[in-house]
Design a protein around this motif. Sequence first.
Motif, PDB file in Angstrom:
ATOM      1  N   ASP A  16       1.927   6.417   7.848  1.00  0.00           N
ATOM      2  CA  ASP A  16       1.547   5.044   8.146  1.00  0.00           C
ATOM      3  C   ASP A  16       1.893   4.097   7.012  1.00  0.00           C
ATOM      4  O   ASP A  16       1.771   2.875   7.161  1.00  0.00           O
ATOM      5  CB  ASP A  16       0.040   4.969   8.417  1.00  0.00           C
ATOM      6  N   LYS A  17       2.289   4.657   5.884  1.00  0.00           N
ATOM      7  CA  LYS A  17       2.579   3.848   4.701  1.00  0.00           C
ATOM      8  C   LYS A  17       3.974   4.184   4.188  1.00  0.00           C
ATOM      9  O   LYS A  17       4.451   5.309   4.369  1.00  0.00           O
ATOM     10  CB  LYS A  17       1.551   4.125   3.585  1.00  0.00           C
ATOM     11  N   PRO A  18       4.642   3.241   3.552  1.00  0.00           N
ATOM     12  CA  PRO A  18       5.938   3.558   2.928  1.00  0.00           C
ATOM     13  C   PRO A  18       5.754   4.558   1.790  1.00  0.00           C
ATOM     14  O   PRO A  18       4.727   4.571   1.106  1.00  0.00           O
ATOM     15  CB  PRO A  18       6.427   2.212   2.409  1.00  0.00           C
ATOM     16  N   ILE A  19       6.770   5.404   1.610  1.00  0.00           N
ATOM     17  CA  ILE A  19       6.768   6.388   0.532  1.00  0.00           C
ATOM     18  C   ILE A  19       7.936   6.099  -0.393  1.00  0.00           C
ATOM     19  O   ILE A  19       9.061   5.867   0.059  1.00  0.00           O
ATOM     20  CB  ILE A  19       6.862   7.822   1.088  1.00  0.00           C
ATOM     21  N   GLY A  20       7.673   6.092  -1.696  1.00  0.00           N
ATOM     22  CA  GLY A  20       8.709   5.827  -2.681  1.00  0.00           C
ATOM     23  C   GLY A  20       8.837   6.950  -3.693  1.00  0.00           C
ATOM     24  O   GLY A  20       7.869   7.661  -3.984  1.00  0.00           O
ATOM     25  N   LEU A  46      -2.201  11.036   1.513  1.00  0.00           N
ATOM     26  CA  LEU A  46      -2.367   9.673   1.068  1.00  0.00           C
ATOM     27  C   LEU A  46      -1.634   8.654   1.944  1.00  0.00           C
ATOM     28  O   LEU A  46      -2.019   7.472   1.999  1.00  0.00           O
ATOM     29  CB  LEU A  46      -1.890   9.513  -0.374  1.00  0.00           C
ATOM     30  N   ALA A  47      -0.552   9.094   2.596  1.00  0.00           N
ATOM     31  CA  ALA A  47       0.282   8.159   3.348  1.00  0.00           C
ATOM     32  C   ALA A  47      -0.181   7.965   4.789  1.00  0.00           C
ATOM     33  O   ALA A  47       0.496   7.317   5.579  1.00  0.00           O
ATOM     34  CB  ALA A  47       1.739   8.616   3.327  1.00  0.00           C
ATOM     35  N   ASP A  56       0.820  -1.207   0.000  1.00  0.00           N
ATOM     36  CA  ASP A  56       0.000   0.000   0.000  1.00  0.00           C
ATOM     37  C   ASP A  56       0.862   1.268   0.000  1.00  0.00           C
ATOM     38  O   ASP A  56       0.494   2.282   0.590  1.00  0.00           O
ATOM     39  CB  ASP A  56      -0.948   0.000   1.192  1.00  0.00           C
ATOM     40  N   ALA A  57       2.003   1.203  -0.659  1.00  0.00           N
ATOM     41  CA  ALA A  57       2.940   2.326  -0.665  1.00  0.00           C
ATOM     42  C   ALA A  57       2.410   3.481  -1.505  1.00  0.00           C
ATOM     43  O   ALA A  57       1.659   3.294  -2.471  1.00  0.00           O
ATOM     44  CB  ALA A  57       4.285   1.867  -1.211  1.00  0.00           C
ATOM     45  N   VAL A  58       2.809   4.682  -1.129  1.00  0.00           N
ATOM     46  CA  VAL A  58       2.503   5.889  -1.894  1.00  0.00           C
ATOM     47  C   VAL A  58       3.775   6.278  -2.638  1.00  0.00           C
ATOM     48  O   VAL A  58       4.816   6.533  -2.014  1.00  0.00           O
ATOM     49  CB  VAL A  58       2.036   7.039  -0.986  1.00  0.00           C
ATOM     50  N   VAL A  59       3.718   6.303  -3.954  1.00  0.00           N
ATOM     51  CA  VAL A  59       4.906   6.520  -4.781  1.00  0.00           C
ATOM     52  C   VAL A  59       4.715   7.754  -5.643  1.00  0.00           C
ATOM     53  O   VAL A  59       3.615   8.015  -6.151  1.00  0.00           O
ATOM     54  CB  VAL A  59       5.191   5.292  -5.671  1.00  0.00           C
TER      55      VAL A  59
END
Length: 401
Positions: free
Chosen positions: A104-108, A398-399, A63-66
């Motif tokens: 709360d989510k990984p960011i790329g 979003l994250a 569920d990463a935000v990239v």
Amino acid sequence: MWRDLLPVGRHSDSGGYRRFAWTGADAECRAWFEEQALDRGLTHEVDRNGNQWAWLGDPRQGDAVVTGSHLDSVPDGGAFDGPLGVVSSFAALDELRARGARFDKPIGIVNFGDEEGARFGLACVGSRLSSGQLTVDQAHRLTDGDGVTLPQAMEAAGYDPEGIGADPERLARIGAFVELHVEQGRALDLSGDAVGIASAIWPHGRWRFDFRGEANHAGTTRLVDRRDPMLSYAETVLAARREARLAGAVATFGKISVEPNGVNAIPSLVRGWLDSRAEDQGTLDTVVGAIEEAARDHAQLHGVELDVVRESFTPVVEFEHALRDELARILGRGAAELKVPVLGTGAGHDAGILSGHVPTAMLFVRNPTGVSHSPAEHAAEDDCLAGVTALADVLEGLARR
């Protein structure tokens, strides 16, 4: 960041950029990306297709935000197309850290390889490979103007081409991809807005027209005896402009190859590449069909043979409405407090390629002249900073769960 990247691949005579895939300039851009990632304590990795990734958090969490874009260019292109999205991604992360934002989510952040297709004639090679839209066999057949294949070019640049191909496991980790890009038109300039949201990418493609005639002496061959493919090509260029204007579309012959390419020789072969785009599929089919029909008529008139090959095609891309609407809500209440217009675009992007596999959206930054794919491409610093703030707001929104 902008100053460091600005001289890489810049041609001294034209002032434009020649950052072609798997060349020295491309290697410098890739080294710059890795340096930016490591300086921020991000995890840097290169996937099987040569795309670069920088991660805050563990992407295996899912569920990463990239965000991100590309660093390569068209021949003698501008400084903003692609690099603005990558530079803004790192700058947005810096701003979020300055805010003390928590995620709360990984960011790329990603740098997709060979987006422009300047070397091998096919756009978005990196994202097409990852999404499976370009097969391994097709990729192996791609060659540049010197006959160098894509695998050979990758290997010469120090990358192993054996593993290229679809990467569904990596794409499955991405919950949303948001690409920031300089607008390649004047819609935002006309509306007076610094930032916009993309609604859709027009269907578009590339077609190769091969006009085959007969080489002969330019000074001794009577006009009535000539089978000159240049005449048929020239009349087809005019037909493309006419058909596009009538349909409210665009059609451009922007590349040409001539054999034997002598001033005093009638050509034996004129090869021209058509780029055409329209708001919907039906209009595009009509325009390209009419151009081909005109080309065949002119070829027959001049005793010339014609082959038409569709080299690439991307259907219309409607960005996910839920994500698009979420971007509008975030920007309406975020630090920028923007009421952003929603606009379509005729330019293709990696976000469009990924849209069939990952929820995608795009942000545009105002381009005051609308000029793109040219050294004159420009965006004002204030607008670029507004884009960074907007992207930071979106990533933060979003994250969080």
